[in-house]
Write an enzyme that holds these catalytic residues in place. Structure first.
Site, PDB file in Angstrom:
ATOM      1  N   CYS B  97      -2.287   3.942  -4.715  1.00 18.42           N
ATOM      2  CA  CYS B  97      -1.128   3.496  -5.508  1.00 18.42           C
ATOM      3  C   CYS B  97      -1.218   4.023  -6.938  1.00 18.42           C
ATOM      4  O   CYS B  97      -1.144   5.222  -7.152  1.00 18.42           O
ATOM      5  CB  CYS B  97      -0.971   1.981  -5.437  1.00 18.42           C
ATOM      6  SG  CYS B  97       0.644   1.442  -6.047  1.00 18.42           S
ATOM      7  N   HIS B 196      -0.182   1.125  -0.061  1.00 17.37           N
ATOM      8  CA  HIS B 196      -1.416   0.338  -0.110  1.00 17.37           C
ATOM      9  C   HIS B 196      -1.993   0.228   1.298  1.00 17.37           C
ATOM     10  O   HIS B 196      -1.553  -0.632   2.065  1.00 17.37           O
ATOM     11  CB  HIS B 196      -1.131  -1.066  -0.644  1.00 17.37           C
ATOM     12  CG  HIS B 196      -0.928  -1.117  -2.126  1.00 17.37           C
ATOM     13  ND1 HIS B 196      -1.967  -1.150  -3.021  1.00 17.37           N
ATOM     14  CD2 HIS B 196       0.200  -1.127  -2.871  1.00 17.37           C
ATOM     15  CE1 HIS B 196      -1.507  -1.184  -4.255  1.00 17.37           C
ATOM     16  NE2 HIS B 196      -0.188  -1.164  -4.199  1.00 17.37           N
ATOM     17  N   GLU B 198      -4.718  -1.049   2.147  1.00 14.78           N
ATOM     18  CA  GLU B 198      -5.371  -2.353   2.290  1.00 14.78           C
ATOM     19  C   GLU B 198      -4.357  -3.467   2.536  1.00 14.78           C
ATOM     20  O   GLU B 198      -4.744  -4.602   2.821  1.00 14.78           O
ATOM     21  CB  GLU B 198      -6.235  -2.640   1.052  1.00 14.78           C
ATOM     22  CG  GLU B 198      -5.491  -3.100  -0.200  1.00 14.78           C
ATOM     23  CD  GLU B 198      -4.864  -1.972  -1.017  1.00 14.78           C
ATOM     24  OE1 GLU B 198      -4.625  -0.881  -0.465  1.00 14.78           O
ATOM     25  OE2 GLU B 198      -4.586  -2.203  -2.220  1.00 14.78           O
TER      26      GLU B 198
END
Lengths: 280, 222
Positions: B97, B196, B198
């Site tokens: 990001c 993202h 994650e």
């Protein structure tokens, strides 16, 4: 103001978990709370079901709230791999920092931002607008609230003009603040998203206040999450198609197993709404 | 290379878990990146320690927030030099990001602020009449195959951003948002995602698994 076209415009479905002292509850108009389990387990289940995000609203009133909330965020960050927002009791930038550092992606501020809107600017300046959610609780109320916003209709019982008014403290405390003006102001200060809850509809299962949703969506340029009143999957569809919401939030229809997130997504897709499939 | 099942805890022997340094410059939520790398079998440490970073099999520059404050925080902690050194010595490097955007020379978000300059070009505002930020799940379109994107195909992943990297040959995947937007970069050992991983459920964890496996394999060769 011309409304920007959403580029991809993919809708989001967001299960909301009301949390009290580390356990999930869902109130009917915030009264008659019923325990529905461990918030981290539930959030993880929603992740696996294909939920796009999860929101925790912490309604804990006790003095150890800060610790139980941090613990919740810590554990969630280890088990949940979709974005999650935590709201409830955030009063300072330090509160926000602790929660973000613990693993929250966004913080939703409500009463404290109504009292002092600059809080949103402070959070956005330090951590970015993308993590600063303004949680706005609204009721239809009689009486002139603002010269700038025209009345939306006539109050059904009290008569007279009706406008959308901000309420705080779980919908109990009127503020006299016009909801649309507030939404505009708070996004100008840096809120990256609005979590818009109709307190008239919350817990009723009668569907979103679509007029409220549409009015706020048209007034601001940031994503709006519609909340309050979902009782059927078609209500979710209406929130996007008629309310214009970017995301729809629901609690009880998911918590008690009436519907899965996958069913909700299938219904949305069938209605022509672009959305990430549950099995993607 | 060990194949791991997505979602598996991985084995617990420290030797087989590659050390991944997640650069801790004190901004926002960095812990999610660390925890998801751990989940995918890494010994992931949130750290600003030069020794630990030098030792790591792979380095991750995560982040959320704005270009200016993030760059300032990187410089304040000396992690700007650590990041440049790790990228230059050929170790697997992953920017996430704002961690992707910081790799470039500068950004329209913070005119006059120098980025890390690991990749050439300027990060620019998302063009056109679109809502900014793009805050949604969107589908990847893979342009160049890369070990990073193995198994991702046209996966849906989660984006939150208002600015984007320049379109160049190193753009390995795009998403459509009022036109093609750089979604993943693969430039030799320097990889980066605008989304993202994650926070992108199974496909995101798969990408992190690819990175961990790649770092482990690279460390074994080195």
């Amino acid at each position: 103001m011309s409304r920007p076209a959403a580029g991809g415009g993919n809708a989001r479905i967001i299960p909301c978990l009301d949390v009290d002292a580390g356990r999930v509850v869902k109130g009917v108009n915030f009264v008659d709370l019923a325990d529905a389990g461990d918030p981290v387990e539930l959030a993880s289940r929603y992740d696996q079901q294909g939920a796009d995000e999860v929101v925790f609203l912490d309604i804990t009133a006790s003095s150890d709230r800060r610790e139980t909330t941090l613990d919740l965020v810590y554990r969630t960050a280890e088990e949940v791999f979709i974005p999650f927002t935590i709201g409830g009791g955030i009063r300072t930038v330090d509160d926000a920092r602790r929660l973000l550092r613990a693993g929250a992606d966004k913080v939703a501020v409500n009463t404290a931002a109504v009292n002092r809107p600059e809080l949103v600017a402070e959070i956005a300046d330090e951590f970015g607008s993308q993590c600063a959610v303004a949680s706005v609780d609204v009721r239809r109320a009689g009486g002139p609230l603002s010269a700038a916003t025209p009345p939306i209709g006539t109050h059904p019982t009290a008569g007279g003009d009706v406008r959308f008014e901000i309420f705080t403290h779980g919908g109990r405390t009127p503020t006299g603040i016009d909801a649309v003006e507030y939404a505009i102001r708070i996004t100008e200060l840096g809120a990256g998203e609005i979590l818009l809850t109709s307190m008239d509809r919350d817990g009723t299962r009668d569907g979103f206040d679509l007029e409220l949703t549409r009015t706020v969506v048209e007034a601001v340029r940031v994503p709006v999450i519609a909340s309050g009143g979902v009782g059927t999957l078609d209500h979710l569809v209406e929130g996007v198609l008629e309310g214009g919401a970017d995301a729809v939030l629901a609690a009880s229809i998911f918590h008690f197993g009436e519907h899965t997130v996958a069913e909700a997504k299938a219904r949305m897709a069938a209605a022509g709404i672009p959305i990430r499939p549950a099995d993607a | 290379m060990t194949r791991r099942i997505v979602g598996a805890q991985g084995d617990t022997s420290a030797q087989s878990r590659p050390l991944i340094a997640v650069l801790d410059y004190g901004i926002g939520n960095l812990r999610s990146a660390q925890k998801s790398l751990e989940r995918m079998g890494a010994d992931a440490r949130l750290t600003a320690d030069a020794g630990l970073i030098a030792e790591a099999a792979g380095v991750v520059l995560p982040g959320v927030g704005a270009f200016g404050p993030c760059m300032a925080a990187l410089c304040r902690t000396g992690l700007d030099e650590q990041a440049r050194a790790a990228a230059a010595d050929g170790r697997p490097f992953l920017g996430i990001c704002i961690g992707l955007q910081l790799l470039y020379e500068e950004s329209e978000e913070a005119p006059g602020v120098a980025g890390l300059g690991i990749l050439p070009g300027v990060v620019r505002l998302l063009p056109g009449n679109v809502k900014r930020p793009q805050m949604q799940w969107n589908r990847l379109g893979v342009r160049v195959s890369s070990p990073l994107l193995e198994g991702l195909g046209d996966a849906w992943v989660y984006f939150v951003h208002s600015f984007a990297a320049p379109m160049a040959d190193n753009v390995a995947a795009v998403c459509e948002y009022g036109g093609p937007v750089a979604a993943a970069i693969a430039d030799n050992n320097v990889w980066a995602t605008q989304f993202h991983p994650e926070k992108s459920a199974r496909p995101g964890l798969r990408l992190l698994e690819n990175f961990v496996n790649h770092a482990q394999a690279a460390a074994a060769v080195a």
